[in-house]
Design an enzyme around this catalytic site. Structure first.
Site: not given
Ligand code: PPS
Length: 293
Positions: A45-47, A107, A137
């Site tokens: 969930k870090a991005g 991860h 998240s």
């Molecule tokens: S995972 O399942 O662990 O791979 O998830 P991960 O991709 O690391 O994290 C998902 C969160 O990242 C947010 N996200 C974004 N935020 C801003 N801009 C962009 N473009 C973007 N893409 C993914 C996504 O919404 C999840 O965060 P939350 O807080 O749940 O919305």
């Protein structure tokens, strides 16, 4: 496809894990990394998806436009350790990648990373996000994703987060472990989610200089426009709408994409308790996370 049963976490060499990430262990550990592989290493969930898509567009956006509209991102950037019955393993998908570089997501905490990545000096892009927004998240992700354990209610989930009883273990150990490695491994680039939110273009520039890429202004503009939260949420190749084990009606994968959503979840007393505990666990002043921008 039948949905996989919700897993139960267990202690795996000192880290809370589930069978979906340990069943293929020997093969994962034997993974043959290449010098030009790029590993995207994050706590969940870090991005991860955001940075995966940035990298994918930087490398392949202008040369393989068909790929963007026909192959979901999670196949273009395989999740190395995943192994869910009746689906190809992440390790097999990674082995089958025909691109150069291969973009691979993990991860895993630092001590579990297959040794070949270090031996081959592969580049690593590490993304980290503040603990409070990560916890929120992760909670919603657990609600919608059958590959995750049942998250339970928010307050017990938050306590488990503080206790390090999440899948992939303690957030605190994970971010510290990768941060420490960055001090001795020059091919590791550390990105904070909060910085990416605040200045996406600047972070893409820094990423490009780490990778030795010099995209044209037009290419850079295309990447920036493609990776906004709204366009990734609309894009069926990046919003996980093709993944059966995720129920996007419970909570979308592209949920809010903000810094500070934790304020809508933490009570005042949960926040005080969390901050107190955080101070005990996060003693390194050099590793600083912002909980608002
Ligand atoms: S995972 O399942 O662990 O791979 O998830 P991960 O991709 O690391 O994290 C998902 C969160 O990242 C947010 N996200 C974004 N935020 C801003 N801009 C962009 N473009 C973007 N893409 C993914 C996504 O919404 C999840 O965060 P939350 O807080 O749940 O919305």
């Amino acid at each position: 496809m039948e949905l996989p049963p919700r897993p139960t976490p267990f202690d795996f060499h000192g880290v809370s894990m589930t069978k979906y990430f340990t069943d293929n262990w020997d093969n994962i550990q034997d993974f043959k990394a290449r010098p030009d592989d790029i590993l995207i290493a994050t706590y969940p969930k870090a991005g991860t998806t955001w940075v995966s898509y940035i990298l994918d567009l930087l490398y392949f956006g202008h040369t393989c436009p068909d790929r963007l509209s026909s192959i979901p991102l999670h196949e273009r950037v395989p999740f190395l350790e995943i192994s869910v019955p009746s689906l190809p393993t992440g390790k097999d998908l990674a082995d089958q990648l025909s691109t150069t570089p291969r973009l691979i997501k993990t991860h895993l905490p630092i001590q579990f990373v297959p040794r070949s990545f270090w031996e081959q000096s592969s580049r690593i892009v590490c993304v980290a996000r503040n603990a409070k927004d990560t916890a929120v998240s992760y909670f919603h992700f657990g609600r919608m994703n059958h590959v995750q354990p049942e998250p339970g209610d928010w307050s017990s989930f938050l306590q488990k987060f503080m206790d390090g009883k999440m899948v992939f273990g303690s957030w605190y150990d994970h971010v510290n472990g990768w941060w420490k490695r960055k001090q001795t491994y020059p091919k590791l680039h550390y990105i904070f989610y909060e910085d990416l939110i605040e200045d996406t273009g600047g972070e893409i520039d820094r990423l490009c200089s780490f990778l030795g890429l010099s995209p044209s202004a037009e290419e850079k503009e295309k990447v920036s426009a493609g990776v906004t939260f709204d366009s990734m949420k609309r894009n069926q190749m990046t919003n996980f709408s093709t993944v059966k084990m995720m129920d996007l009606t419970v909570s979308p994968f592209m949920r809010k994409g903000k810094v500070g959503d934790w304020k809508n979840h933490f009570t005042v007393s949960q926040n005080e308790h969390f901050d107190e505990d955080y101070k005990q666990k996060m003693k390194n002043p050099a590793l600083h996370f912002r909980t608002e921008v």
